[in-house]
Design an enzyme around this catalytic site. Structure first.
Site, mmCIF file in Angstrom:
data_model
loop_
_atom_site.group_PDB
_atom_site.id
_atom_site.type_symbol
_atom_site.label_atom_id
_atom_site.label_comp_id
_atom_site.label_asym_id
_atom_site.label_seq_id
_atom_site.Cartn_x
_atom_site.Cartn_y
_atom_site.Cartn_z
ATOM 1 N N LEU A 100 34.079 35.445 47.085
ATOM 2 C CA LEU A 100 35.290 34.895 47.705
ATOM 3 C C LEU A 100 36.522 35.379 46.955
ATOM 4 O O LEU A 100 36.669 35.158 45.759
ATOM 5 C CB LEU A 100 35.242 33.366 47.725
ATOM 6 C CG LEU A 100 36.282 32.663 48.589
ATOM 7 C CD1 LEU A 100 35.771 31.280 49.014
ATOM 8 C CD2 LEU A 100 37.620 32.494 47.881
ATOM 9 N N HIS B 265 36.108 30.419 34.813
ATOM 10 C CA HIS B 265 37.408 31.035 34.558
ATOM 11 C C HIS B 265 38.501 30.082 35.052
ATOM 12 O O HIS B 265 38.297 29.364 36.038
ATOM 13 C CB HIS B 265 37.479 32.366 35.318
ATOM 14 C CG HIS B 265 38.647 33.222 34.964
ATOM 15 N ND1 HIS B 265 39.892 33.049 35.528
ATOM 16 C CD2 HIS B 265 38.766 34.267 34.100
ATOM 17 C CE1 HIS B 265 40.721 33.956 35.033
ATOM 18 N NE2 HIS B 265 40.065 34.693 34.155
#
Length: 338
Positions: free
Chosen positions: A127, A231
């Site tokens: 994505l 992240h």
């Protein structure tokens, strides 16, 4: 909103390549390499064209398109069954408890074990939304459209589904986890290893990685503190996965230590709560905000719109959504509340 999701085509390679260059590394499913992207699109087109309704080793690429301009501004992917051609490796974080009667002491040690536990699962991944479009819920449209695609093609997907989140990457493009664990055995930096994996697969891990568990206590502090952390740009994605009933169960990526989220496919909220029925009206002026989808395989399309579920199970939807989806009264639409 004039955006819709559709099946990727071979001519989408250039916008996908331009987006791949913006990922900043650690994004294995979207490598900044034209040949690799071209091969991925070829595989995806073949999957969309396969009409046999059964579980196989397939990959589907979807793209987010501005219907007014034709510009491709985002992408996402679905893998129907991972680990079929090559083993699908993860690290599993576990605890080993030992007791010494002589010392009257119990010691608990955390271990990272190389496993293929998630082999055979379906996967959602890849994505990416163009930085200029990160507003208005388009990321959510990308993410949740994948689940409606699965609901609409349920026999093509496994009973368990996973999502790998990118781990911590530092400002120089390196991975503290890679440097502290696998990098010590391979003689290559994270970016090189990550790129090689994106192009060639991770069989080299099986060839070179020691098979015995790694004691977390023996790692440096920088590697320890990033195990299982997404992240910073992936924290919102992790929350969205949790809202869909995905859970982190100690599996982490072998490259950057990012968390792997898993759940039963039929427990995914957007799948379990999806509704399908014929369209009884395309002139709805006010209704519940929803994600709408129609079409099988190559003809799949999805967008945001308004819906009203009638007593007979049919749906009324708004005119703009009907136009984006290219449907009229009598066509079948799948939907889930926004």
């Amino acid at each position: 909103m004039s955006f819709r999701l559709r099946a990727a085509r071979s001519e989408d390679i250039e916008p996908l390549y331009e987006m791949a260059k913006l990922t900043g590394g650690g994004f294995t499913n979207l490598p900044a390499d034209r040949d690799a992207l071209g091969a991925k699109l070829t595989t995806s087109v073949a999957a969309f064209e396969n009409t046999v309704d059964e579980l196989a080793d397939e990959q589907f690429v979807l793209v987010l398109e501005n219907a007014e301009t034709g510009a491709v501004r985002g992408t996402c992917q679905l893998m129907s069954q991972v680990g079929q051609q090559w083993p699908f490796y993860s690290y599993r974080l576990t605890t080993l408890t030992q007791y010494s009667q002589e010392l009257d002491r119990t010691v608990r040690a955390e271990l990272l074990s190389l496993v293929t536990d998630l082999e055979g699962s379906s996967e959602v991944g890849g994505l990416f939304l163009h930085p200029n479009e990160r507003a208005g819920g388009l990321g959510l449209l990308l993410a949740r459209s994948r689940y409606l695609f699965i609901a609409m093609h349920r026999k093509r997907f496994a009973d368990r589904i996973l999502a790998e989140l990118r781990g911590i990457i530092d400002e120089r493009g390196g991975s503290p986890f890679w440097d502290g664990v696998a990098g010590r055995f391979f003689g290559m930096g994270f970016q090189e290893a990550d790129y090689f994996n994106a192009i060639n697969g991770n069989q080299f891990i099986a060839d070179l990685m020691p098979k015995h568990p790694v004691y977390v206590a023996m790692l440096d502090e920088e590697a320890k503190k990033v195990i299982g952390l997404p992240h910073p740009t992936g924290r919102a994605a992790m929350r969205m996965l949790e809202q869909e009933n995905f859970r982190y169960e100690g599996y982490v990526d072998i490259f950057d230590g990012g968390p792997s989220m898993i759940t039963r496919t039929d427990d995914v909220k957007s799948i379990a709560q999806s509704h399908n029925g014929p369209v009884s009206s395309i002139e709805l002026e006010k209704g519940e905000k929803a994600l709408l989808a129609t079409g099988r395989l190559t003809d799949f399309r999805s967008c945001y719109g308004a819906r009203e579920i009638r007593a007979d199970g049919s749906l009324a939807i708004d005119a703009q959504a009907a136009d984006l989806l290219g449907i009229t009264e009598g066509d079948t639409v799948w939907s889930v509340a926004r």
